[in-house]
Design an enzyme around this catalytic site. Structure first.
Site, mmCIF file in Angstrom:
data_model
loop_
_atom_site.group_PDB
_atom_site.id
_atom_site.type_symbol
_atom_site.label_atom_id
_atom_site.label_comp_id
_atom_site.label_asym_id
_atom_site.label_seq_id
_atom_site.Cartn_x
_atom_site.Cartn_y
_atom_site.Cartn_z
ATOM 1 N N ASP A 65 0.832 -1.199 0.000
ATOM 2 C CA ASP A 65 0.000 0.000 0.000
ATOM 3 C C ASP A 65 0.873 1.258 0.000
ATOM 4 O OD1 ASP A 65 -2.379 -1.434 0.040
ATOM 5 O OD2 ASP A 65 -2.470 -1.483 2.226
ATOM 6 N N TYR A 97 6.366 -8.526 8.417
ATOM 7 C CA TYR A 97 6.096 -7.089 8.506
ATOM 8 C C TYR A 97 6.362 -6.593 9.921
ATOM 9 C CZ TYR A 97 3.250 -7.807 4.257
ATOM 10 O OH TYR A 97 2.805 -8.143 3.003
ATOM 11 N N ARG A 112 -3.749 -4.467 7.480
ATOM 12 C CA ARG A 112 -4.745 -3.466 7.899
ATOM 13 C C ARG A 112 -5.919 -4.138 8.594
ATOM 14 N NH1 ARG A 112 -6.958 -0.711 3.103
ATOM 15 N NH2 ARG A 112 -6.043 -2.356 1.829
ATOM 16 N N ASP A 131 -6.260 2.374 7.897
ATOM 17 C CA ASP A 131 -4.902 2.913 7.945
ATOM 18 C C ASP A 131 -4.954 4.426 7.821
ATOM 19 O OD1 ASP A 131 -5.394 3.436 5.275
ATOM 20 O OD2 ASP A 131 -3.851 2.094 4.490
#
Length: 236
Positions: free
Chosen positions: A51, A79, A185, A93
């Site tokens: 993203d 991540y 997310r 987000d």
């Protein structure tokens, strides 16, 4: 690097900057290759979208290596990031404004660490409305921009490891290792619900894709104005 190697097939490890889309990176690399080697056409594609508000490892393949994109996408990913508790956003987000608030007075470090356990293993996850998932031929984010919110089908994903690395309420830092198709997310949103509050992602960085590590990636911090936009339909 010689042009034959790029045309035959190569994978670039890119540290994607904040606010760039994955297609921005693909377009820039394609344009730079064509300009440097005076090529009319070169196959270039990325192996797994990040993203715009995420940074970190992006694999960009050229030539025959674009045929390995599915292979790379299927690998486990790691991540790191930050969740803000007590509030949510429509996109889960920083792409949208905070719009719902929830209590946080009851949240303790014990509750936070305990909540991670319910996400370990194979779980079902709903994709965000603001995502590229297609429903009846239309992407969810297109419907979301029209003010629609529709029922989404849950997807089975696997969280191999989910640990909290720092707590500074309302912010919680984490590291997660997960399967293909995981929406971090959504994980942030669901984590907020799991502790009877809310949550959204305020920072995200991809550090690993399989054996590929962002520590070996190339810095890619030039501004978009340094390259010409091209049609992303040429990606593959």
């Amino acid at each position: 690097m010689n042009v034959e190697k790029i045309q035959e097939g190569y994978v670039f490890l890119i540290d994607k900057p904040l606010d760039w889309t994955s297609f921005d990176v693909v377009n820039k690399i394609r344009w730079n290759i064509r300009k440097a080697y005076n090529l009319k056409k070169i196959k270039v594609g990325h192996a797994g979208t990040l993203d715009p508000k995420a940074t970190g490892l992006l694999l960009v393949c050229t030539g025959k290596w674009t045929k390995r994109i599915d292979e790379f996408q299927a690998q486990e990913k790691t991540y790191t990031g930050t969740i803000k508790l007590g509030v949510t956003t429509p996109t889960y987000d920083l792409e949208s404004e905070e719009y719902q608030t929830f209590p946080t007075e009851h949240i303790t470090e014990e509750i936070i660490h305990e909540a991670t356990k319910q996400f370990i293993g194979e779980i079902e996850q709903f994709p965000p409305m603001h995502s590229a998932v297609k429903v009846d031929g239309k992407r969810l984010y297109e419907l979301a921009r029209e003010g629609q919110e529709i029922e989404r089908k849950a997807r089975k994903i696997t969280i191999h490891d989910f640990k909290i690395t720092k707590i500074n309420l309302p912010f919680v830092d984490f590291e997660v290792n997960c399967s293909k198709g995981t929406y971090i997310r959504s994980l942030a949103f669901d984590f907020g619900k799991a502790i009877n509050s809310g949550g959204y992602l305020t920072a995200l960085r991809r550090t690993k894709i399989g054996e590929f590590d962002v520590m070996n990636a190339e810095n890619f911090a030039l501004e978009k104005s340094y390259f010409e936009e091209e049609n992303t339909t040429e990606e593959l």
